[in-house]
Scaffold this active site. Structure first.
Site, PDB file in Angstrom:
ATOM      1  N   LYS A 150      42.757  37.271  39.644  1.00 24.64           N
ATOM      2  CA  LYS A 150      42.355  35.912  39.235  1.00 24.64           C
ATOM      3  C   LYS A 150      43.466  35.271  38.430  1.00 24.64           C
ATOM      4  CE  LYS A 150      37.857  38.025  38.556  1.00 24.64           C
ATOM      5  NZ  LYS A 150      38.249  39.358  38.075  1.00 24.64           N
ATOM      6  N   TYR A 181      43.093  40.477  32.423  1.00 20.41           N
ATOM      7  CA  TYR A 181      42.675  41.841  32.058  1.00 20.41           C
ATOM      8  C   TYR A 181      43.860  42.716  31.621  1.00 20.41           C
ATOM      9  CZ  TYR A 181      38.437  40.734  34.832  1.00 20.41           C
ATOM     10  OH  TYR A 181      37.318  40.162  35.368  1.00 20.41           O
ATOM     11  N   ASP A 190      38.452  44.882  41.437  1.00 20.62           N
ATOM     12  CA  ASP A 190      38.450  43.526  40.888  1.00 20.62           C
ATOM     13  C   ASP A 190      39.197  43.480  39.557  1.00 20.62           C
ATOM     14  OD1 ASP A 190      36.878  40.756  41.070  1.00 20.62           O
ATOM     15  OD2 ASP A 190      36.954  41.410  38.987  1.00 20.62           O
ATOM     16  N   HIS A 227      40.104  31.768  37.523  1.00 20.08           N
ATOM     17  CA  HIS A 227      39.236  32.544  36.631  1.00 20.08           C
ATOM     18  C   HIS A 227      38.147  31.718  35.952  1.00 20.08           C
ATOM     19  CE1 HIS A 227      39.423  36.605  34.346  1.00 20.08           C
ATOM     20  NE2 HIS A 227      38.181  36.179  34.432  1.00 20.08           N
TER      21      HIS A 227
END
Ligand code: A2P
Length: 270
Positions: A74, A49, A44, A107
């Site tokens: 996302k 990120y 994930d 997100h």
């Protein structure tokens, strides 16, 4: 590890390896390697990120066939504008070294952007570049709005969920509407691992408090996404299929609810 069925018709492995904050290239690649060795096949990540490329590199070098992997990314908040969403997703695919993701999420329920953004998500799904689409950090209000106007319903809602933030109404709403709930920060970001109630339950099952927290997510029908950069913990977090929490344990865990949020709170997002 029994996979769960998504409304898209595909399946999702019962536990995923979370990658939030795993930003250093070498550490990220090493932890993905350790996760693959431990048996994780579900990863994930997110544009936000900043580690999609590290994950893509680690997965490509593992030589594990793509169809055995489940990859989620996302769309970050700033890419939710309808003109930016698709180009940013194409960039994500390049970073991930793949031509599809198993799950693509919005997100966050960004005010004014999320509704047109969902139409772009549906186009990506219909073109086959995402096997399933869903949302993250959506409340019941956001989901109700989306379900009323979508063509493709969200297969997943990924939210912060752990024994200290149990969100039973949201979990029930999602389950009633065939939306799988993914639990991010299932270990409450490491907070509360020394809780005496968890310690007592862990002792009873010869497990660790972290394993009790992960097992609880599984038993309420959600998909936990624990994160760790430590190989021993990465392994440990998957060793949760050889025991079961009983009604007494579940009743004790219910008392741990304390509305503890370690990440974004979408409650008041219009
Ligand atoms: P580390 O990366 O040093 O292993 P969450 O997934 O809820 O956000 O929690 C992540 C945090 O929990 C990280 O700080 C991680 O530290 C820690 N952690 C992960 N697995 C375990 C475990 N089995 N026991 C103790 N701490 C853990």
């Amino acid at each position: 590890m029994n996979p769960l069925k998504l409304s898209s018709g595909t399946t999702i492995p019962a536990i995923g390896f979370g990658l939030w904050l795993n930003k250093d290239r070498e550490t990220c690649i090493a932890s993905v390697d350790a996760a693959l060795k431990a048996g994780y096949r579900h990863f994930d990540t997110a544009q936000y990120y900043k580690n999609e490329a590290f994950l893509g590199w680690a997965l490509a070098s593992s030589n594990i066939p793509r169809e055995e992997l489940f990859i989620t990314t996302k769309i970050s908040n700033e890419n939710q504008h309808w003109t930016d969403l698709t180009p940013s997703f194409e960039e994500s695919l390049k970073h991930l070294q793949t031509d599809y993701v198993d799950l693509l999420l919005l997100h966050f329920p960004v005010t004014e952007l999320r509704r047109p953004a969902w139409r772009k998500m549906e186009e990506i799904y219909e073109a086959g570049h995402a096997k399933a689409i869903g949302v993250s950090n959506y409340t019941i209000t956001h989901l109700t709005e989306l379900l009323a106007e979508c063509t493709v319903p969200p297969a997943v809602n990924q939210v912060e969920l752990h024994v200290f933030l149990q969100q039973p109404e949201l979990v029930k709403y999602c389950q009633d509407h065939n939306i799988v709930v993914e639990a991010y920060s299932p270990l409450a970001h490491g907070e509360g691992l020394d809780n005496p109630v968890l310690a007592e339950i862990a002792k009873k099952h010869t497990k660790t408090p972290a394993q009790i927290m992960i097992r609880w997510c599984l038993q309420i029908g959600t998909v936990p996404l624990p994160k760790s950069e430590t190989p021993e913990r990465i392994r440990q977090n998957l060793e949760v299929f050889d025991f079961e929490l009983d009604t007494d344990d579940l009743a004790k865990i219910k008392t741990l609810e304390s509305n503890l949020r370690t990440a974004w709170d979408p409650t008041h997002v219009a």
